[in-house]
Motif scaffolding. Sequence first.
Motif, PDB file in Angstrom:
ATOM      1  N   MET A   1     -52.161   2.095 -27.183  1.00  9.94           N
ATOM      2  CA  MET A   1     -52.292   0.691 -26.864  1.00  9.94           C
ATOM      3  C   MET A   1     -50.920   0.035 -26.826  1.00  9.94           C
ATOM      4  SD  MET A   1     -54.614  -2.131 -28.724  1.00  9.94           S
ATOM      5  CE  MET A   1     -54.086  -3.794 -28.754  1.00  9.94           C
ATOM      6  N   VAL A   2     -50.740  -0.865 -25.869  1.00 10.16           N
ATOM      7  CA  VAL A   2     -49.482  -1.570 -25.707  1.00 10.16           C
ATOM      8  C   VAL A   2     -49.678  -3.012 -26.160  1.00 10.16           C
ATOM      9  CG1 VAL A   2     -47.724  -2.307 -24.064  1.00 10.16           C
ATOM     10  CG2 VAL A   2     -48.861  -0.108 -23.747  1.00 10.16           C
ATOM     11  N   GLU A   3     -48.841  -3.444 -27.095  1.00 12.45           N
ATOM     12  CA  GLU A   3     -48.865  -4.836 -27.544  1.00 12.45           C
ATOM     13  C   GLU A   3     -47.558  -5.489 -27.154  1.00 12.45           C
ATOM     14  OE1 GLU A   3     -51.676  -5.328 -31.336  1.00 12.45           O
ATOM     15  OE2 GLU A   3     -49.817  -4.236 -31.751  1.00 12.45           O
ATOM     16  N   LEU A   4     -47.674  -6.655 -26.572  1.00 10.38           N
ATOM     17  CA  LEU A   4     -46.508  -7.398 -26.130  1.00 10.38           C
ATOM     18  C   LEU A   4     -46.438  -8.677 -26.967  1.00 10.38           C
ATOM     19  CD1 LEU A   4     -45.372  -7.803 -22.536  1.00 10.38           C
ATOM     20  CD2 LEU A   4     -45.415  -9.793 -24.001  1.00 10.38           C
ATOM     21  N   TYR A   5     -45.421  -8.771 -27.811  1.00 11.29           N
ATOM     22  CA  TYR A   5     -45.222  -9.955 -28.644  1.00 11.29           C
ATOM     23  C   TYR A   5     -44.308 -10.903 -27.891  1.00 11.29           C
ATOM     24  CZ  TYR A   5     -47.096  -7.003 -32.322  1.00 11.29           C
ATOM     25  OH  TYR A   5     -47.909  -6.183 -33.061  1.00 11.29           O
ATOM     26  N   GLY A   6     -44.814 -12.096 -27.623  1.00  9.92           N
ATOM     27  CA  GLY A   6     -44.036 -13.068 -26.866  1.00  9.92           C
ATOM     28  C   GLY A   6     -44.741 -14.399 -26.829  1.00  9.92           C
ATOM     29  N   LEU A   7     -44.439 -15.165 -25.794  1.00 14.83           N
ATOM     30  CA  LEU A   7     -45.054 -16.471 -25.587  1.00 14.83           C
ATOM     31  C   LEU A   7     -45.762 -16.473 -24.246  1.00 14.83           C
ATOM     32  CD1 LEU A   7     -42.084 -18.724 -26.760  1.00 14.83           C
ATOM     33  CD2 LEU A   7     -44.155 -18.172 -28.040  1.00 14.83           C
ATOM     34  N   LYS A   8     -46.950 -17.077 -24.211  1.00 17.63           N
ATOM     35  CA  LYS A   8     -47.718 -17.058 -22.968  1.00 17.63           C
ATOM     36  C   LYS A   8     -47.059 -17.866 -21.860  1.00 17.63           C
ATOM     37  CE  LYS A   8     -50.754 -20.584 -24.859  1.00 17.63           C
ATOM     38  NZ  LYS A   8     -52.066 -20.842 -25.378  1.00 17.63           N
ATOM     39  N   ASN A   9     -46.174 -18.801 -22.205  1.00 18.54           N
ATOM     40  CA  ASN A   9     -45.508 -19.601 -21.173  1.00 18.54           C
ATOM     41  C   ASN A   9     -44.080 -19.132 -20.888  1.00 18.54           C
ATOM     42  OD1 ASN A   9     -44.506 -20.437 -23.610  1.00 18.54           O
ATOM     43  ND2 ASN A   9     -44.507 -22.612 -23.130  1.00 18.54           N
ATOM     44  N   CYS A  10     -43.707 -17.958 -21.373  1.00 19.03           N
ATOM     45  CA  CYS A  10     -42.373 -17.396 -21.144  1.00 19.03           C
ATOM     46  C   CYS A  10     -42.389 -16.594 -19.839  1.00 19.03           C
ATOM     47  CB  CYS A  10     -42.006 -16.494 -22.323  1.00 19.03           C
ATOM     48  SG  CYS A  10     -40.533 -15.486 -22.078  1.00 19.03           S
ATOM     49  N   ASP A  11     -41.491 -16.926 -18.922  1.00 14.41           N
ATOM     50  CA  ASP A  11     -41.439 -16.241 -17.625  1.00 14.41           C
ATOM     51  C   ASP A  11     -41.194 -14.742 -17.767  1.00 14.41           C
ATOM     52  OD1 ASP A  11     -41.936 -18.583 -16.239  1.00 14.41           O
ATOM     53  OD2 ASP A  11     -39.813 -18.996 -15.859  1.00 14.41           O
ATOM     54  N   THR A  12     -40.311 -14.361 -18.672  1.00 17.38           N
ATOM     55  CA  THR A  12     -40.012 -12.946 -18.863  1.00 17.38           C
ATOM     56  C   THR A  12     -41.238 -12.206 -19.390  1.00 17.38           C
ATOM     57  OG1 THR A  12     -37.722 -13.548 -19.340  1.00 17.38           O
ATOM     58  CG2 THR A  12     -38.402 -11.325 -19.923  1.00 17.38           C
ATOM     59  N   CYS A  13     -41.968 -12.832 -20.308  1.00 19.56           N
ATOM     60  CA  CYS A  13     -43.189 -12.214 -20.833  1.00 19.56           C
ATOM     61  C   CYS A  13     -44.237 -12.074 -19.733  1.00 19.56           C
ATOM     62  CB  CYS A  13     -43.736 -13.025 -22.005  1.00 19.56           C
ATOM     63  SG  CYS A  13     -42.663 -12.997 -23.458  1.00 19.56           S
ATOM     64  N   ARG A  14     -44.315 -13.067 -18.867  1.00 18.40           N
ATOM     65  CA  ARG A  14     -45.266 -12.993 -17.750  1.00 18.40           C
ATOM     66  C   ARG A  14     -44.937 -11.833 -16.823  1.00 18.40           C
ATOM     67  NH1 ARG A  14     -45.281 -19.292 -16.166  1.00 18.40           N
ATOM     68  NH2 ARG A  14     -46.423 -20.050 -17.969  1.00 18.40           N
ATOM     69  N   LYS A  15     -43.645 -11.630 -16.541  1.00 22.11           N
ATOM     70  CA  LYS A  15     -43.236 -10.504 -15.689  1.00 22.11           C
ATOM     71  C   LYS A  15     -43.632  -9.179 -16.336  1.00 22.11           C
ATOM     72  CE  LYS A  15     -39.208 -12.864 -13.804  1.00 22.11           C
ATOM     73  NZ  LYS A  15     -37.739 -12.948 -13.844  1.00 22.11           N
ATOM     74  N   ALA A  16     -43.404  -9.073 -17.642  1.00 23.15           N
ATOM     75  CA  ALA A  16     -43.745  -7.845 -18.351  1.00 23.15           C
ATOM     76  C   ALA A  16     -45.253  -7.618 -18.325  1.00 23.15           C
ATOM     77  CB  ALA A  16     -43.226  -7.906 -19.783  1.00 23.15           C
ATOM     78  N   LEU A  17     -46.029  -8.669 -18.530  1.00 26.32           N
ATOM     79  CA  LEU A  17     -47.495  -8.541 -18.506  1.00 26.32           C
ATOM     80  C   LEU A  17     -48.002  -8.135 -17.130  1.00 26.32           C
ATOM     81  CD1 LEU A  17     -48.709 -11.505 -20.708  1.00 26.32           C
ATOM     82  CD2 LEU A  17     -49.142  -9.083 -21.086  1.00 26.32           C
ATOM     83  N   LYS A  18     -47.353  -8.632 -16.106  1.00 17.30           N
ATOM     84  CA  LYS A  18     -47.763  -8.279 -14.744  1.00 17.30           C
ATOM     85  C   LYS A  18     -47.524  -6.787 -14.493  1.00 17.30           C
ATOM     86  CE  LYS A  18     -47.295  -9.821  -9.994  1.00 17.30           C
ATOM     87  NZ  LYS A  18     -46.627 -10.740  -9.067  1.00 17.30           N
ATOM     88  N   ALA A  19     -46.410  -6.268 -15.016  1.00 15.25           N
ATOM     89  CA  ALA A  19     -46.090  -4.855 -14.833  1.00 15.25           C
ATOM     90  C   ALA A  19     -46.895  -3.957 -15.773  1.00 15.25           C
ATOM     91  CB  ALA A  19     -44.596  -4.629 -15.056  1.00 15.25           C
ATOM     92  N   LEU A  20     -47.395  -4.546 -16.870  1.00 15.30           N
ATOM     93  CA  LEU A  20     -48.173  -3.788 -17.857  1.00 15.30           C
ATOM     94  C   LEU A  20     -49.546  -4.444 -18.012  1.00 15.30           C
ATOM     95  CD1 LEU A  20     -45.344  -3.626 -20.553  1.00 15.30           C
ATOM     96  CD2 LEU A  20     -46.016  -1.776 -19.013  1.00 15.30           C
ATOM     97  N   PRO A  21     -50.410  -4.302 -17.010  1.00 11.17           N
ATOM     98  CA  PRO A  21     -51.686  -5.025 -17.028  1.00 11.17           C
ATOM     99  C   PRO A  21     -52.606  -4.664 -18.189  1.00 11.17           C
ATOM    100  CG  PRO A  21     -51.642  -3.428 -15.248  1.00 11.17           C
ATOM    101  CD  PRO A  21     -50.262  -3.461 -15.838  1.00 11.17           C
TER     102      PRO A  21
END
Length: 107
Positions: A1-21
């Motif tokens: 499982m992949v966990e991404l610790y960040g902020l939902k309104n952070c552009d960089t986190c959004r890019k990472a989430l898009k690449a790691l659906p």
Amino acid sequence: MVELYGLKNCDTCRKALKALPDAALVDVRADGVPAAVMAQAYAQFGDKLLNTRSTTWRGLDEGARAQDPLALLAEHPALMKRPLIAVGDRLFLGWSAETEAQVQSAR
């Protein structure tokens, strides 16, 4: 499982989430980062874990900046460089093409 610790309104986190659906976003402001994960991240990345270019950092006085980094991150979670990505027991910090390749190979 992949966990991404960040902020939902952070552009960089959004890019990472898009690449790691299949990654689960853990909002550090709302949910925090488990102490064990934060300790492992600080042991691995040291002061690179603190985002000293953030507006939160600039708003701190010298006394606050001199605190223990883990205590400072617990008090101000937005100070953490984002995203912090956990794949099993491995951690990755930030988002770049190199980080993406490392995360993809660790999965």
